[in-house]
Design a protein around this motif. Sequence first.
Motif, PDB file in Angstrom:
ATOM      1  N   ASP A 306       0.850  -1.207   0.000  1.00  0.00           N
ATOM      2  CA  ASP A 306       0.000   0.000   0.000  1.00  0.00           C
ATOM      3  C   ASP A 306       0.881   1.251   0.000  1.00  0.00           C
ATOM      4  N   LEU A 307       1.951   1.223   0.806  1.00  0.00           N
ATOM      5  CA  LEU A 307       2.861   2.381   0.841  1.00  0.00           C
ATOM      6  C   LEU A 307       3.511   2.588  -0.528  1.00  0.00           C
ATOM      7  N   LEU A 312       4.293   5.558  -5.542  1.00  0.00           N
ATOM      8  CA  LEU A 312       4.400   5.576  -7.009  1.00  0.00           C
ATOM      9  C   LEU A 312       3.459   6.610  -7.601  1.00  0.00           C
ATOM     10  N   ASP A 313       2.300   6.709  -6.990  1.00  0.00           N
ATOM     11  CA  ASP A 313       1.317   7.677  -7.442  1.00  0.00           C
ATOM     12  C   ASP A 313       1.863   9.100  -7.390  1.00  0.00           C
ATOM     13  N   GLU A 317       4.819  12.238 -10.553  1.00  0.00           N
ATOM     14  CA  GLU A 317       4.572  13.653 -10.881  1.00  0.00           C
ATOM     15  C   GLU A 317       5.889  14.434 -11.001  1.00  0.00           C
ATOM     16  N   ILE A 318       6.936  13.929 -10.365  1.00  0.00           N
ATOM     17  CA  ILE A 318       8.216  14.658 -10.362  1.00  0.00           C
ATOM     18  C   ILE A 318       8.927  14.412 -11.702  1.00  0.00           C
ATOM     19  N   PRO A 319       9.315  15.484 -12.419  1.00  0.00           N
ATOM     20  CA  PRO A 319       9.946  15.279 -13.729  1.00  0.00           C
ATOM     21  C   PRO A 319      11.296  14.564 -13.618  1.00  0.00           C
ATOM     22  N   ASP A 391       5.386   9.680   6.401  1.00  0.00           N
ATOM     23  CA  ASP A 391       6.809   9.536   6.016  1.00  0.00           C
ATOM     24  C   ASP A 391       6.955   9.738   4.507  1.00  0.00           C
ATOM     25  N   ILE A 392       6.029   9.140   3.757  1.00  0.00           N
ATOM     26  CA  ILE A 392       6.121   9.225   2.285  1.00  0.00           C
ATOM     27  C   ILE A 392       5.890  10.665   1.831  1.00  0.00           C
TER      28      ILE A 392
END
Length: 414
Positions: A306-307, A312-313, A317-319, A391-392
């Motif tokens: 789940d983490l 990943l989601d 978004e980060i280029p 944390d994520i």
Amino acid sequence: MFDAEQIKSDFPILQTTMNDKPLVYLDSAASSQKPRQVIEALRNYYEMENANIHRGIYYLSQKATEKFEKTRIKISNFYNAQCAKAIIFTSGTTESINLVAQSWGRANIHKDDEIVLSVAEHHSNLVPWQMLAKEKSAKLKFITLDDNFQYDLSNLNEIITERTKIVSVSQMSNVTGSIYDVQTIIKRAHEVGAKVMLDGAQGACHLPIHLKNLDVDFYAFSGHKMLGPTGIGILYGKEEILETMPPWMGGGDMIETVGLESSTYAALPAKLEAGTPNIAGVIGLSTAIDYLTKIGLSEIHKHEMDLMDYTLDKIKEIPGITTYLSSDREQRSGVLSFNMDGIHPSDVGTVLDEEGIAIRVGHHCCQPFMKNYDIPGTCRASFYLYNTTEDIDIFIESLWKVHKLFSKFAKVVS
Ligand code: 7TS
């Protein structure tokens, strides 16, 4: 109900800071943190029960011996091993693999015999076999990886042949977190009469394991990656194979009778455990297993998955992020290796360190893996039962900071 916040509160170090920021520990693939219960068990042993085992007639020694031997049974049950005698205490995965290479390997590997490994192995499952192969003029062969970071099994019958004496591969990657199809490898190896050793350093702490059903001949793992102390590990071996193995180290505890010129050896498991063992380590590991049993390895694995989904989601978004991950969710775990375009992994690690985030960067003791993909190394975040979505969030926010910092720098120098 799995409650990561509640679990986290059991780990004293996770309540502390690093570089004046709350510690976000994302390096459990290297070593896990320890819950209060394990720390207390160690303290209690040294304060109240410290004595050597297997030799004292007095109460303390007998109590320590009883705890030590009960832990062997506990581990055997936890991993569904053949029997408690098949559990050998070592200092860790590295020693367990060296024990098999030096004891079983020296007795059974001869000139031109073949040892099968994979290109993704940790140095601990590579160097001991290189040493043996050199000594015996044996040959090393390697299972390669496919584009999906899984073992390429398409030519398995050509790699594992009648000449193969042992196959030693990892069950789960410490670089990509890939959970490998080891069942197919075990089946093929047994078809040709070869033994199989699994490096379970990552598997044993994250996946429910049934050693008897796996039908694996040897299985190695470390206590420090599964909430236990450092310096304690396990070698599991099928009893009938361990019985045939000569002792690796000689000394106290592993003998039956000793003369000046020669000795006879003790029965299993003592035969393979020379000298005073890491008694405190075993007692701490016992409490770590109680802790893992209470939560459940399946629940822990589900939480890590789940983490990973959550991470990943956000990370996509980060280029300029490249991830090294199996595309099939079922073959993944809580380990994420990645690189940021044009930024050296050490720079990413340094900025994250300043933010209180512990990740590992570099080759992760898998230099051939990095060579295979022609990369200097990766950044690796690895999760365990005490990590939370908070944390994520902090981790992702800091990666955005790295991205902004280095894209500004790129503009200045261009
Ligand atoms: N095998 C694998 C797959 C590992 O991940 C490790 C340690 C070992 C063997 C060796 O274990 P030890 O307890 O005997 O040292 N892996 C890592 C890592 O990925 N970062 O630091 C240690």
